[in-house]
Write a protein that holds these residues in place. Structure first.
Motif, short mmCIF file in Angstrom:
data_model
loop_
_atom_site.label_atom_id
_atom_site.label_comp_id
_atom_site.label_asym_id
_atom_site.label_seq_id
_atom_site.Cartn_x
_atom_site.Cartn_y
_atom_site.Cartn_z
N VAL A 32 -6.07 -2.09 10.63
CA VAL A 32 -6.57 -3.06 10.34
C VAL A 32 -5.47 -3.45 10.13
O VAL A 32 -4.21 -2.82 9.07
N VAL A 33 -4.39 -4.62 10.30
CA VAL A 33 -3.35 -5.60 9.88
C VAL A 33 -3.25 -5.99 8.94
O VAL A 33 -4.69 -7.08 9.43
N GLY A 34 -2.94 -6.04 7.52
CA GLY A 34 -3.16 -6.85 6.48
C GLY A 34 -1.76 -7.76 5.47
O GLY A 34 -0.93 -6.59 5.94
N ALA A 35 -2.61 -8.74 5.82
CA ALA A 35 -0.78 -9.38 4.79
C ALA A 35 -0.54 -8.78 3.37
O ALA A 35 0.19 -9.07 2.61
N GLU A 36 -1.53 -8.96 3.07
CA GLU A 36 -1.88 -8.69 1.39
C GLU A 36 -1.14 -6.68 1.40
O GLU A 36 -1.56 -6.43 2.29
N ALA A 37 -0.44 -6.59 0.13
CA ALA A 37 0.03 -4.91 -0.11
C ALA A 37 -1.24 -3.87 -0.59
O ALA A 37 -0.93 -2.99 -1.18
N HIS A 38 -1.98 -4.88 -0.92
CA HIS A 38 -3.79 -3.78 -1.37
C HIS A 38 -4.78 -3.59 -0.39
O HIS A 38 -4.87 -4.49 0.49
N LEU A 39 -5.38 -2.52 -1.07
CA LEU A 39 -6.64 -2.96 0.55
C LEU A 39 -8.05 -3.56 0.13
O LEU A 39 -7.57 -4.65 -0.84
N GLU A 79 -13.16 6.15 7.39
CA GLU A 79 -11.65 7.03 6.29
C GLU A 79 -10.68 7.19 7.97
O GLU A 79 -9.35 7.74 7.08
N ASP A 80 -11.00 7.26 8.70
CA ASP A 80 -9.68 7.42 9.53
C ASP A 80 -9.29 6.00 9.98
O ASP A 80 -8.46 6.17 11.70
N VAL A 81 -9.21 5.24 9.99
CA VAL A 81 -9.16 4.38 10.20
C VAL A 81 -7.97 3.48 9.74
O VAL A 81 -6.99 4.22 8.62
N SER A 82 -6.40 2.97 9.94
CA SER A 82 -5.28 2.97 9.45
C SER A 82 -5.69 1.36 9.06
O SER A 82 -5.44 1.15 10.15
N PHE A 83 -4.72 1.46 7.20
CA PHE A 83 -4.46 0.32 7.29
C PHE A 83 -3.14 0.03 7.32
O PHE A 83 -2.49 0.86 6.64
N VAL A 84 -2.57 -1.68 8.10
CA VAL A 84 -1.42 -1.94 7.53
C VAL A 84 -1.38 -2.66 7.03
O VAL A 84 -1.17 -3.40 7.54
N LEU A 85 -0.61 -2.56 5.82
CA LEU A 85 -0.72 -3.27 5.20
C LEU A 85 0.84 -4.47 4.32
O LEU A 85 1.85 -3.57 5.14
N ASP A 86 0.39 -4.67 3.58
CA ASP A 86 1.95 -5.97 3.28
C ASP A 86 2.81 -6.08 4.50
O ASP A 86 4.39 -6.10 4.71
#
Ligand SMILES: Cc1cc2nc3c(=O)[nH]c(=O)nc-3n(C[C@H](O)[C@H](O)[C@H](O)COP(=O)(O)OP(=O)(O)OC[C@H]3O[C@@H](n4cnc5c(N)ncnc54)[C@H](O)[C@@H]3O)c2cc1C
Ligand code: SF4
Lengths: 415, 62
Positions: A32-39, A79-86
């Motif tokens: 999951v790629v997210g623009a915000e710094a937060h989960l 749990e094993d999903v990678s969150f790429v944040l910010d």
């Protein structure tokens, strides 16, 4: 064999999509790629509790993300999903199945979930940036909260749900609040004239002022300090004292990163009833950004900006994507039409307005229960919205939770 | 499966009742009541209820 699904957008829709992919058996890599710094966190409290609750006013963004009500529950399966944040995805090449982030990373995918939501529209007026706010993110809410001190003159432009919620919150904090709204009543489109005016009067009794039928023409500095916002000037020349301006004038879908792929991006991402993006087997969209046909209301694809839709569309999109990626299963069965019942709520002062179905474009509105006499807040008023004798929506304002529950069942068969 | 609801956060939206009517309901006094150890066969609908709670007040433990 497909090996990686990338979800672009790390909020409610993105999280639910990732969870549903796992629930439906996707065991490959999932990012999951997210623009915000937060989960992923929950947005509705941002215009409500996060602004007004004194016990959380000292919390930082990182603390608020885990705060009850703001925190989004994450299923164990992610749990094993990678969150790429910010990190923002800058562009997509759908024919190459690859994404490019603003910091130059290239991401290859086999399946893509578009979950980039909306950003607030802003007034096309320059200047006074430090005193102007819009509200979409946790960081926005924290910045606004810091300015809502007792006695502050707050002008809210836009009398939709978010504008009215912010007005109520600012009023509760002791600010002097004016709402500027171009229509004849706040929340006119979703509520209809009679209920909208009733809620307006309720706000006025609490101390909120309204300038209806007006828009903002310019902003002015203070006589003593021209660099600091002092007034909002309306199209009829009226000057409203303003220390803080909140712009709640609607939103634009975050679709620019998809440009150049020949997609219809005219209002969000066009999907079919499977949440598939323009017949591509490996691209789906979810949440506020997705424009899809809901057979309950005809064949016109529409976006829905309500909290319940990201989860509903994530269910559908996840099964579609998994089917699309596993060639063996292709075309084995035709799933039932996807016809989610939109529902929304809005909390303003101590009143909840809860709606189901579609209320805009009704040609007839009828009070089904209760009335607009004083006392509607505690007794509750139930309004039905009809189009050519079919009930398409119902709104319950005030009253009890059990009352609201009873009326939703009325709509189960609505089409 | 153990179900708990943070009643300090629950705001009576009632969404959980639609998703898992066997587990959640409003009592006579309007307050939410729930079955704290529902049968394992209800897991999917309880997970669903926890997802759709607008204030995310529902917790599920094994
Ligand atoms: C203040 C506020 C109050 C609300 N109150 C209510 C309410 O009371 N009731 C109700 O029904 N609904 C309410 N809503 C609406 C509800 O919150 C939304 O419908 C919901 O958040 C939509 O979720 P989403 O995941 O589709 O989009 P979003 O929540 O907008 O998430 C999209 C995410 O994608 C990220 N993103 C965007 N572009 C990129 C990119 N290029 N690369 C990577 N990431 C990107 C964004 O930063 C964002 O985090 C409210 C919304 C707000 C803002
Ligand atoms: S959905 Fe959440 S807020 Fe609503 S009654 Fe259930 S637990 Fe409470």
């Amino acid at each position: 064999m497909a090996s990686q699904i990338v979800v672009v957008g790390g909020s409610l829709g993105g999280l639910r999509a990732a969870e549903q992919l796992r629930v439906n058996g996707w065991s490959g890599a999932l990012t999951v790629v997210g623009a915000e710094a937060h989960l992923p966190y929950n947005r509705p409290p941002l215009s409500k509790n996060v602004l007004v609750s004194p016990d959380i006013s000292a919390l930082t963004a990182a603390e608020l993300v885990d705060y009850p009500g703001v925190a989004l529950r994450r299923r164990a399966q992610v749990e094993d999903v990678s969150f790429v944040l910010d990190t923002q995805v800058a562009s997509a090449a759908l024919s190459d199945r690859s994404l490019l982030t603003v910091d130059g990373r290239e991401l290859a995918y086999d399946g893509l979930v578009i979950a980039t939501g909306l950003r607030p529209r802003r007034l096309p007026i320059a200047g006074f940036d430090r005193h102007r706010h819009a509200l979409r993110t946790l960081d926005d809410a924290i910045a606004l909260r810091g300015q809502l001190t007792p006695g502050t003159a707050v002008v809210v432009v836009g009398g939709g749900f978010i504008g009215c919620e912010v007005a109520a919150s600012a009023c509760r904090l002791g600010c002097q609040v004016t709402v500027v709204e171009p229509f004849a009543a706040p929340m006119l489109r979703p509520l209809g004239a009679e209920l909208a005016r009733t809620v307006q009067t309720f706000h006025e009794d609490k101390g909120v002022s309204f300038r209806l039928g007006r828009s903002v023409s310019t902003l002015a500095g203070r006589a003593s300090d021209p660099a600091t916002l002092g007034a909002v000037v309306l199209d009829d020349g009226t000057e409203l004292e303003a220390d803080v301006l909140v712009e709640a004038v609607g939103s634009n879908p975050n679709v620019e990163w998809l440009a150049g792929n020949g997609l219809d991006l005219s209002d969000g991402v066009l999907c079919d009833n499977m949440m598939r993006v323009e017949a591509r087997e490996n691209v789906v969209a979810v949440g506020d950004v997705a424009r899809f046909p809901n057979p309950r209301f005809g064949s016109t694809p529409r976006r829905v900006e309500h909290w319940c839709i990201p989860a509903d569309t994530a269910h559908r999109a996840a099964t579609t994507l998994i089917r699309g990626l596993s060639t063996a299963e292709n075309g084995d069965r035709d799933p039932a039409p996807f016809a989610p019942l939109p529902s929304f709520w809005s909390d303003q002062f101590d009143v909840r307005i809860q709606g189901f179905g579609r209320t805009e474009h009704a040609d007839r509105i009828e009070v089904l229960e209760g009335g607009f006499a004083p006392g509607w807040v505690s007794e509750g008023v139930v309004v039905g919205y009809f189009r050519q004798s079919t009930m398409t929506g119902v709104v319950i304002a005030g009253g009890t939770p059990a009352q609201r529950l009873r009326h939703k069942t009325l709509l189960e068969g609505v089409g | 499966m153990k179900v708990t609801v943070d009643t300090a956060v629950c705001a009576d939206h009632g969404q959980c009742i639609f998703s898992a009517p066997q587990v959640f309901e409003f009592a006579e006094d309007g307050k939410l009541v729930w079955e704290p150890s529902p049968d394992e066969s209800l897991r999917a609908s309880v997970e669903e209820a926890a997802d759709v709670c607008p204030v995310q007040a529902i917790r599920i433990a094994d």
